[in-house]
Design a protein around this motif. Structure first.
Motif, PDB file in Angstrom:
ATOM      1  N   GLN A  95      11.954   9.697 -10.679  1.00 24.90           N
ATOM      2  CA  GLN A  95      12.961  10.474 -11.395  1.00 24.90           C
ATOM      3  C   GLN A  95      14.355  10.175 -10.838  1.00 24.90           C
ATOM      4  O   GLN A  95      15.312   9.993 -11.583  1.00 24.90           O
ATOM      5  CB  GLN A  95      12.666  11.971 -11.291  1.00 24.90           C
ATOM      6  CG  GLN A  95      11.461  12.416 -12.062  1.00 24.90           C
ATOM      7  CD  GLN A  95      11.753  12.572 -13.543  1.00 24.90           C
ATOM      8  OE1 GLN A  95      12.214  11.665 -14.206  1.00 24.90           O
ATOM      9  NE2 GLN A  95      11.490  13.751 -14.051  1.00 24.90           N
ATOM     10  N   GLN A  96      14.467  10.150  -9.500  1.00 24.29           N
ATOM     11  CA  GLN A  96      15.763   9.888  -8.876  1.00 24.29           C
ATOM     12  C   GLN A  96      16.248   8.476  -9.179  1.00 24.29           C
ATOM     13  O   GLN A  96      17.420   8.264  -9.490  1.00 24.29           O
ATOM     14  CB  GLN A  96      15.685  10.103  -7.360  1.00 24.29           C
ATOM     15  CG  GLN A  96      17.028   9.983  -6.673  1.00 24.29           C
ATOM     16  CD  GLN A  96      18.028  10.989  -7.210  1.00 24.29           C
ATOM     17  OE1 GLN A  96      17.807  12.186  -7.186  1.00 24.29           O
ATOM     18  NE2 GLN A  96      19.142  10.501  -7.720  1.00 24.29           N
ATOM     19  N   SER A 109       7.872  21.430 -12.081  1.00 23.77           N
ATOM     20  CA  SER A 109       9.025  21.286 -11.197  1.00 23.77           C
ATOM     21  C   SER A 109      10.152  22.238 -11.541  1.00 23.77           C
ATOM     22  O   SER A 109      10.354  22.587 -12.699  1.00 23.77           O
ATOM     23  CB  SER A 109       9.584  19.852 -11.286  1.00 23.77           C
ATOM     24  OG  SER A 109       8.655  18.929 -10.807  1.00 23.77           O
ATOM     25  N   MET A 132      14.234  22.092 -10.604  1.00 24.06           N
ATOM     26  CA  MET A 132      15.215  21.168 -10.058  1.00 24.06           C
ATOM     27  C   MET A 132      16.591  21.489 -10.612  1.00 24.06           C
ATOM     28  O   MET A 132      16.728  22.259 -11.564  1.00 24.06           O
ATOM     29  CB  MET A 132      14.850  19.734 -10.424  1.00 24.06           C
ATOM     30  CG  MET A 132      15.003  19.457 -11.918  1.00 24.06           C
ATOM     31  SD  MET A 132      14.322  17.910 -12.470  1.00 24.06           S
ATOM     32  CE  MET A 132      12.646  18.386 -12.782  1.00 24.06           C
ATOM     33  N   ASP A 175       5.362  12.600  -4.582  1.00 21.33           N
ATOM     34  CA  ASP A 175       6.329  11.667  -3.979  1.00 21.33           C
ATOM     35  C   ASP A 175       6.764  10.606  -4.986  1.00 21.33           C
ATOM     36  O   ASP A 175       7.955  10.302  -5.116  1.00 21.33           O
ATOM     37  CB  ASP A 175       5.740  10.991  -2.744  1.00 21.33           C
ATOM     38  CG  ASP A 175       5.553  11.948  -1.577  1.00 21.33           C
ATOM     39  OD1 ASP A 175       6.158  13.052  -1.582  1.00 21.33           O
ATOM     40  OD2 ASP A 175       4.787  11.594  -0.651  1.00 21.33           O
ATOM     41  N   TYR A 195       6.580  10.719  -8.309  1.00 21.11           N
ATOM     42  CA  TYR A 195       7.309  11.382  -9.396  1.00 21.11           C
ATOM     43  C   TYR A 195       8.763  11.648  -9.009  1.00 21.11           C
ATOM     44  O   TYR A 195       9.700  11.283  -9.741  1.00 21.11           O
ATOM     45  CB  TYR A 195       6.601  12.680  -9.738  1.00 21.11           C
ATOM     46  CG  TYR A 195       7.341  13.588 -10.673  1.00 21.11           C
ATOM     47  CD1 TYR A 195       7.437  13.300 -12.032  1.00 21.11           C
ATOM     48  CD2 TYR A 195       7.939  14.753 -10.208  1.00 21.11           C
ATOM     49  CE1 TYR A 195       8.102  14.148 -12.907  1.00 21.11           C
ATOM     50  CE2 TYR A 195       8.597  15.613 -11.067  1.00 21.11           C
ATOM     51  CZ  TYR A 195       8.682  15.299 -12.411  1.00 21.11           C
ATOM     52  OH  TYR A 195       9.350  16.143 -13.266  1.00 21.11           O
ATOM     53  N   GLN A 196       8.988  12.245  -7.850  1.00 18.60           N
ATOM     54  CA  GLN A 196      10.353  12.571  -7.446  1.00 18.60           C
ATOM     55  C   GLN A 196      11.178  11.304  -7.202  1.00 18.60           C
ATOM     56  O   GLN A 196      12.340  11.228  -7.599  1.00 18.60           O
ATOM     57  CB  GLN A 196      10.342  13.469  -6.209  1.00 18.60           C
ATOM     58  CG  GLN A 196       9.838  14.856  -6.513  1.00 18.60           C
ATOM     59  CD  GLN A 196       9.816  15.770  -5.310  1.00 18.60           C
ATOM     60  OE1 GLN A 196       9.863  15.330  -4.160  1.00 18.60           O
ATOM     61  NE2 GLN A 196       9.725  17.068  -5.562  1.00 18.60           N
ATOM     62  N   TRP A 225      15.649  18.936  -5.711  1.00 23.92           N
ATOM     63  CA  TRP A 225      14.327  19.486  -5.984  1.00 23.92           C
ATOM     64  C   TRP A 225      14.194  20.841  -5.312  1.00 23.92           C
ATOM     65  O   TRP A 225      14.354  20.966  -4.103  1.00 23.92           O
ATOM     66  CB  TRP A 225      13.243  18.546  -5.480  1.00 23.92           C
ATOM     67  CG  TRP A 225      13.283  17.221  -6.161  1.00 23.92           C
ATOM     68  CD1 TRP A 225      13.855  16.070  -5.693  1.00 23.92           C
ATOM     69  CD2 TRP A 225      12.771  16.908  -7.455  1.00 23.92           C
ATOM     70  NE1 TRP A 225      13.722  15.072  -6.610  1.00 23.92           N
ATOM     71  CE2 TRP A 225      13.057  15.548  -7.715  1.00 23.92           C
ATOM     72  CE3 TRP A 225      12.104  17.647  -8.420  1.00 23.92           C
ATOM     73  CZ2 TRP A 225      12.686  14.920  -8.891  1.00 23.92           C
ATOM     74  CZ3 TRP A 225      11.735  17.022  -9.599  1.00 23.92           C
ATOM     75  CH2 TRP A 225      12.023  15.671  -9.814  1.00 23.92           C
ATOM     76  N   THR A 258       8.064  21.378  -6.513  1.00 20.48           N
ATOM     77  CA  THR A 258       7.199  20.603  -7.402  1.00 20.48           C
ATOM     78  C   THR A 258       5.757  20.856  -6.980  1.00 20.48           C
ATOM     79  O   THR A 258       5.422  20.719  -5.802  1.00 20.48           O
ATOM     80  CB  THR A 258       7.497  19.091  -7.340  1.00 20.48           C
ATOM     81  OG1 THR A 258       8.856  18.862  -7.686  1.00 20.48           O
ATOM     82  CG2 THR A 258       6.604  18.313  -8.289  1.00 20.48           C
TER      83      THR A 258
END
Length: 168
Positions: free
Chosen positions: A37-38, A123, A125, A31, A33-34, A84, A87
């Motif tokens: 990144q966003q 991941s 993506m 959670d 990490y995503q 995504w 992941t």
């Protein structure tokens, strides 16, 4: 073997009230990490993330955010979305609660005892403006002060590596 080690450390550290379960840590790492990144890709400002990183790492993260500015200008931040596909996270480093060995105490730290855990994230993506799938392997290393009464206090990211593309 890492899950077995995690379970032992969790038990020795006071159980689930003081140290999260391995699966809970890994789900949270995904959670985080995503989300990060966003935010690095699309957010205009990232000051709200400062407390998530160590003081040493924060300037590097700010710089990485700046590297995406040309993409935000070219495509618009609303089009700089990460889609995504999958992941998966695995433990790749773990240090039981104790003092930082061989490292001087940093001014930002008042605790004497720390726990360290690292997640390796695999991941798949794509980006809104570049729909071909991309594969990456990234590492996040988290650290938290640890005390006998409360256990893990608050995880923060102390190291990031990646992205690494798998060799073909």
């Amino acid at each position: 073997i890492w899950r077995f080690c995690w379970d032992i450390i969790q038990e020795r550290s006071g159980g689930s009230d003081k140290c999260p379960a391995c699966d809970e840590f890994l789900a949270s790492a995904i959670d985080v990490y995503q989300y990060l990144q966003q935010e690095l890709m699309a957010a205009d400002q990232i000051g709200h993330l400062e407390d998530v990183f160590s003081k040493d790492l924060w300037p590097i993260v700010r710089s990485a955010h700046g590297d995406f500015e040309p993409l935000r200008k070219q495509f618009g931040r609303e089009n700089c979305k990460i889609k995504w596909v999958s992941t998966e996270a695995f433990i790749f480093t773990l240090q039981q609660p104790g003092p930082r060995e061989g490292q001087p105490k940093k001014l930002e730290d008042s605790a004497d005892c720390f726990v360290v855990a690292g997640a390796r994230l695999f991941s798949v993506m794509s980006l809104s403006f570049a729909p071909e799938e991309r594969y990456s392997i990234d590492d996040l290393i988290f650290e938290s002060a640890f005390d006998e009464k409360d256990g893990v206090v608050q995880w923060r990211i102390i190291d990031i590596s990646g992205p690494q593309a798998p060799s073909e």
